[in-house]
Motif scaffolding. Structure first.
Motif, PDB file in Angstrom:
ATOM      1  N   LEU A 291      51.535   9.530  35.666  1.00 31.27           N
ATOM      2  CA  LEU A 291      51.036  10.284  34.515  1.00 31.27           C
ATOM      3  C   LEU A 291      50.614   9.323  33.403  1.00 31.27           C
ATOM      4  CD1 LEU A 291      50.456  12.975  33.211  1.00 31.27           C
ATOM      5  CD2 LEU A 291      52.833  13.095  32.444  1.00 31.27           C
ATOM      6  N   GLU A 292      51.390   8.273  33.227  1.00 30.60           N
ATOM      7  CA  GLU A 292      51.082   7.304  32.181  1.00 30.60           C
ATOM      8  C   GLU A 292      49.747   6.596  32.474  1.00 30.60           C
ATOM      9  OE1 GLU A 292      53.724   3.809  30.020  1.00 30.60           O
ATOM     10  OE2 GLU A 292      54.670   5.505  31.060  1.00 30.60           O
ATOM     11  N   GLU A 293      49.538   6.230  33.728  1.00 33.66           N
ATOM     12  CA  GLU A 293      48.273   5.575  34.100  1.00 33.66           C
ATOM     13  C   GLU A 293      47.106   6.544  33.953  1.00 33.66           C
ATOM     14  OE1 GLU A 293      50.019   2.397  37.429  1.00 33.66           O
ATOM     15  OE2 GLU A 293      49.540   4.451  38.006  1.00 33.66           O
ATOM     16  N   ALA A 294      47.323   7.803  34.339  1.00 36.30           N
ATOM     17  CA  ALA A 294      46.261   8.804  34.203  1.00 36.30           C
ATOM     18  C   ALA A 294      45.886   8.966  32.731  1.00 36.30           C
ATOM     19  CB  ALA A 294      46.700  10.130  34.811  1.00 36.30           C
ATOM     20  N   ARG A 295      46.895   8.866  31.863  1.00 37.34           N
ATOM     21  CA  ARG A 295      46.614   8.974  30.419  1.00 37.34           C
ATOM     22  C   ARG A 295      45.749   7.813  29.938  1.00 37.34           C
ATOM     23  NH1 ARG A 295      52.498  11.060  28.886  1.00 37.34           N
ATOM     24  NH2 ARG A 295      52.036  13.281  28.752  1.00 37.34           N
ATOM     25  N   VAL A 296      45.945   6.643  30.534  1.00 35.59           N
ATOM     26  CA  VAL A 296      45.085   5.499  30.193  1.00 35.59           C
ATOM     27  C   VAL A 296      43.635   5.835  30.563  1.00 35.59           C
ATOM     28  CG1 VAL A 296      44.531   3.091  30.719  1.00 35.59           C
ATOM     29  CG2 VAL A 296      46.931   3.797  30.468  1.00 35.59           C
ATOM     30  N   VAL A 297      43.424   6.382  31.775  1.00 39.58           N
ATOM     31  CA  VAL A 297      42.058   6.738  32.202  1.00 39.58           C
ATOM     32  C   VAL A 297      41.442   7.718  31.216  1.00 39.58           C
ATOM     33  CG1 VAL A 297      40.652   7.790  34.002  1.00 39.58           C
ATOM     34  CG2 VAL A 297      42.610   6.362  34.648  1.00 39.58           C
ATOM     35  N   VAL A 298      42.231   8.721  30.826  1.00 46.72           N
ATOM     36  CA  VAL A 298      41.706   9.790  29.970  1.00 46.72           C
ATOM     37  C   VAL A 298      41.197   9.229  28.643  1.00 46.72           C
ATOM     38  CG1 VAL A 298      42.315  11.912  28.729  1.00 46.72           C
ATOM     39  CG2 VAL A 298      43.040  11.596  31.094  1.00 46.72           C
ATOM     40  N   ARG A 299      41.798   8.146  28.177  1.00 47.04           N
ATOM     41  CA  ARG A 299      41.324   7.562  26.912  1.00 47.04           C
ATOM     42  C   ARG A 299      39.904   6.990  27.038  1.00 47.04           C
ATOM     43  NH1 ARG A 299      46.892   6.122  26.045  1.00 47.04           N
ATOM     44  NH2 ARG A 299      46.690   3.907  26.462  1.00 47.04           N
ATOM     45  N   TYR A 300      39.425   6.813  28.277  1.00 48.26           N
ATOM     46  CA  TYR A 300      38.050   6.352  28.499  1.00 48.26           C
ATOM     47  C   TYR A 300      37.102   7.526  28.749  1.00 48.26           C
ATOM     48  CZ  TYR A 300      39.881   1.642  28.676  1.00 48.26           C
ATOM     49  OH  TYR A 300      40.472   0.454  28.344  1.00 48.26           O
TER      50      TYR A 300
ATOM     51  N   THR B   2      31.782   8.148  31.841  1.00 43.85           N
ATOM     52  CA  THR B   2      30.478   7.522  32.040  1.00 43.85           C
ATOM     53  C   THR B   2      30.660   6.209  32.804  1.00 43.85           C
ATOM     54  OG1 THR B   2      30.576   6.230  30.026  1.00 43.85           O
ATOM     55  CG2 THR B   2      29.625   8.440  29.840  1.00 43.85           C
ATOM     56  N   ARG B   3      29.542   5.719  33.355  1.00 45.06           N
ATOM     57  CA  ARG B   3      29.593   4.449  34.098  1.00 45.06           C
ATOM     58  C   ARG B   3      30.030   3.312  33.182  1.00 45.06           C
ATOM     59  NH1 ARG B   3      24.422   4.127  36.499  1.00 45.06           N
ATOM     60  NH2 ARG B   3      25.185   5.742  37.904  1.00 45.06           N
ATOM     61  N   GLU B   4      29.536   3.320  31.947  1.00 48.63           N
ATOM     62  CA  GLU B   4      29.908   2.276  30.977  1.00 48.63           C
ATOM     63  C   GLU B   4      31.421   2.296  30.744  1.00 48.63           C
ATOM     64  OE1 GLU B   4      27.438   4.372  30.661  1.00 48.63           O
ATOM     65  OE2 GLU B   4      25.713   3.010  30.715  1.00 48.63           O
ATOM     66  N   ALA B   5      31.981   3.507  30.612  1.00 50.69           N
ATOM     67  CA  ALA B   5      33.418   3.622  30.348  1.00 50.69           C
ATOM     68  C   ALA B   5      34.213   3.145  31.564  1.00 50.69           C
ATOM     69  CB  ALA B   5      33.767   5.069  30.009  1.00 50.69           C
ATOM     70  N   LEU B   6      33.724   3.464  32.772  1.00 50.02           N
ATOM     71  CA  LEU B   6      34.407   3.008  33.991  1.00 50.02           C
ATOM     72  C   LEU B   6      34.374   1.484  34.074  1.00 50.02           C
ATOM     73  CD1 LEU B   6      35.762   3.445  36.750  1.00 50.02           C
ATOM     74  CD2 LEU B   6      33.478   3.733  37.741  1.00 50.02           C
ATOM     75  N   GLU B   7      33.216   0.900  33.764  1.00 54.79           N
ATOM     76  CA  GLU B   7      33.113  -0.568  33.790  1.00 54.79           C
ATOM     77  C   GLU B   7      34.074  -1.185  32.778  1.00 54.79           C
ATOM     78  OE1 GLU B   7      28.515  -1.172  35.403  1.00 54.79           O
ATOM     79  OE2 GLU B   7      28.888  -1.026  33.253  1.00 54.79           O
ATOM     80  N   GLN B   8      34.168  -0.542  31.610  1.00 50.26           N
ATOM     81  CA  GLN B   8      35.077  -1.040  30.572  1.00 50.26           C
ATOM     82  C   GLN B   8      36.533  -0.947  31.056  1.00 50.26           C
ATOM     83  OE1 GLN B   8      33.741  -2.345  27.665  1.00 50.26           O
ATOM     84  NE2 GLN B   8      35.823  -3.158  27.530  1.00 50.26           N
ATOM     85  N   LEU B   9      36.869   0.180  31.687  1.00 54.69           N
ATOM     86  CA  LEU B   9      38.228   0.359  32.223  1.00 54.69           C
ATOM     87  C   LEU B   9      38.531  -0.707  33.273  1.00 54.69           C
ATOM     88  CD1 LEU B   9      40.895   1.956  32.599  1.00 54.69           C
ATOM     89  CD2 LEU B   9      39.684   3.438  34.210  1.00 54.69           C
ATOM     90  N   MET B  10      37.532  -1.003  34.133  1.00 60.52           N
ATOM     91  CA  MET B  10      37.737  -2.031  35.164  1.00 60.52           C
ATOM     92  C   MET B  10      38.026  -3.383  34.526  1.00 60.52           C
ATOM     93  SD  MET B  10      35.011  -0.895  38.170  1.00 60.52           S
ATOM     94  CE  MET B  10      35.435  -2.115  39.408  1.00 60.52           C
TER      95      MET B  10
ATOM     96  N   PRO C 297      32.960  11.392  20.607  1.00 55.83           N
ATOM     97  CA  PRO C 297      34.243  10.674  20.511  1.00 55.83           C
ATOM     98  C   PRO C 297      34.981  10.742  21.840  1.00 55.83           C
ATOM     99  CG  PRO C 297      34.435  12.848  19.526  1.00 55.83           C
ATOM    100  CD  PRO C 297      32.978  12.673  19.892  1.00 55.83           C
ATOM    101  N   PHE C 298      35.831   9.761  22.073  1.00 56.81           N
ATOM    102  CA  PHE C 298      36.672   9.759  23.262  1.00 56.81           C
ATOM    103  C   PHE C 298      37.906  10.613  23.007  1.00 56.81           C
ATOM    104  CE2 PHE C 298      33.937   6.182  23.810  1.00 56.81           C
ATOM    105  CZ  PHE C 298      33.705   6.166  25.167  1.00 56.81           C
ATOM    106  N   PHE C 299      38.630  10.941  24.090  1.00 55.97           N
ATOM    107  CA  PHE C 299      39.923  11.604  23.915  1.00 55.97           C
ATOM    108  C   PHE C 299      40.823  10.678  23.134  1.00 55.97           C
ATOM    109  CE2 PHE C 299      38.809  14.111  27.765  1.00 55.97           C
ATOM    110  CZ  PHE C 299      39.143  15.370  27.304  1.00 55.97           C
TER     111      PHE C 299
END
Lengths: 194, 194
Positions: A45-54, A137-145, A9-11
């Motif tokens: 901090l808010e943007e970092a929290r977005v990253v953490v969800r991935y 993961t690379r997939e999660a980074l691509e999704q975030l992009m 599961p993700f955060f």
């Protein structure tokens, strides 16, 4: 060894339900460690929290070799170290013991180079203590992009800044070695021709 | 020395008017050199062309020292080298001559670390030949991040990948030095206790 994380599961976003307790605390900590204050356009901090969800939480047992020099298959992830210590080691042909390059603590990114270019891992990483990590993961980074390019851009800028700090550090070490070998050359030379 | 570039015109989009000839050719070349094929999510040619529109063409005369080790004021830009050669040098306390770290050719990014973290320049860069460059200022990068975050993210990913390649290279050099000093230690040791 991280093949299994793809099913994890993700955060969860902070404060998402009564059972979120420890995981949400880890998520907050991960967000704070991601902010990279050295960057000129750092994540808020808010943007970092977005990253953490991935990202996905991951525990690693003491003694685990979780990244292996030369491994070209298992390159699709990086770790943000939340707690614990890791040694980064390299095999050197003339030595039996690997050369310990550095010791990493909380806040370190591990494996971001392989994540971005897919090249084989350049060093071996060993958990000296039990570790708590956040995995991207690379997939999660691509999704975030795709989902949130401005946040992805700031994350990548932060990764660049960290690589840059390591580059400066390594260059200093190299300078030190250049001086050392020069001094040793003189030492050897003076004994040949005293 | 690049304070003046802030008043310079930007690259024009390819084929923009009859006078665009040489500049538009440079713009195309810059776009191709920005693509960083080693990255797993590289800029497409079209996306690289977007980046180039935020860059400014710059000629540098042979012999110019255009980046100075320790300079903490003039850090707000990076260069993409289109043609020519640059030596990267570092001052080393015990040596009179600076240590030449590396020689850079077309396609190299120069100064991207300072651009992203504002830290003083870590090395001195000298134009060995006349140079043609494309300059990206911090202001232009911030503007690109606002205007087109997906392209900015891919650019930053490409910069990370290049820093990563240099990190791997430096680590290999460090490994070589570690072996060399070990061999020299043994040499010195064997002469003390033959």
């Amino acid at each position: 060894m991280f093949k299994t994380i793809f099913k994890k599961p993700f955060f969860q976003p902070a404060g998402s339900g009564p059972s979120a307790g420890a995981a949400s605390e880890s998520a907050d900590q991960a967000a704070e460690l991601l902010m990279t204050p050295a960057a000129l356009m750092p994540l808020t901090l808010e943007e970092a929290r977005v990253v953490v969800r991935y990202m996905q939480p991951q525990l690693v047992a003491k003694g685990t070799i979780f990244m292996r020099q030369g491994d070209g298959r298992d390159t699709g992830f990086m770790l943000l170290l939340l707690s614990g210590e890791v040694t980064v080691e390299m095999l050197v042909p003339s030595r039996i013991e690997p050369l310990v390059i550095t010791l990493l603590g909380p806040g370190s990114l591990i494996g971001e180079l392989g994540l971005l270019d897919g090249q084989p891992r350049h060093a071996t990483c060993v958990a000296v203590t039990p570790l708590r990590c956040a995995v991207l993961t690379r997939e999660a980074l691509e999704q975030l992009m795709q989902d949130n390019a401005p946040v992805a851009a700031k994350l990548l800028l932060g990764i660049s800044v960290r690589s840059g700090a390591r580059l400066r550090e390594l260059t200093d070490k190299l300078k030190m070695y250049a001086q050392l070998t020069q001094a040793m050359e003189q030492e050897i030379g003076s004994r040949v021709n005293p």
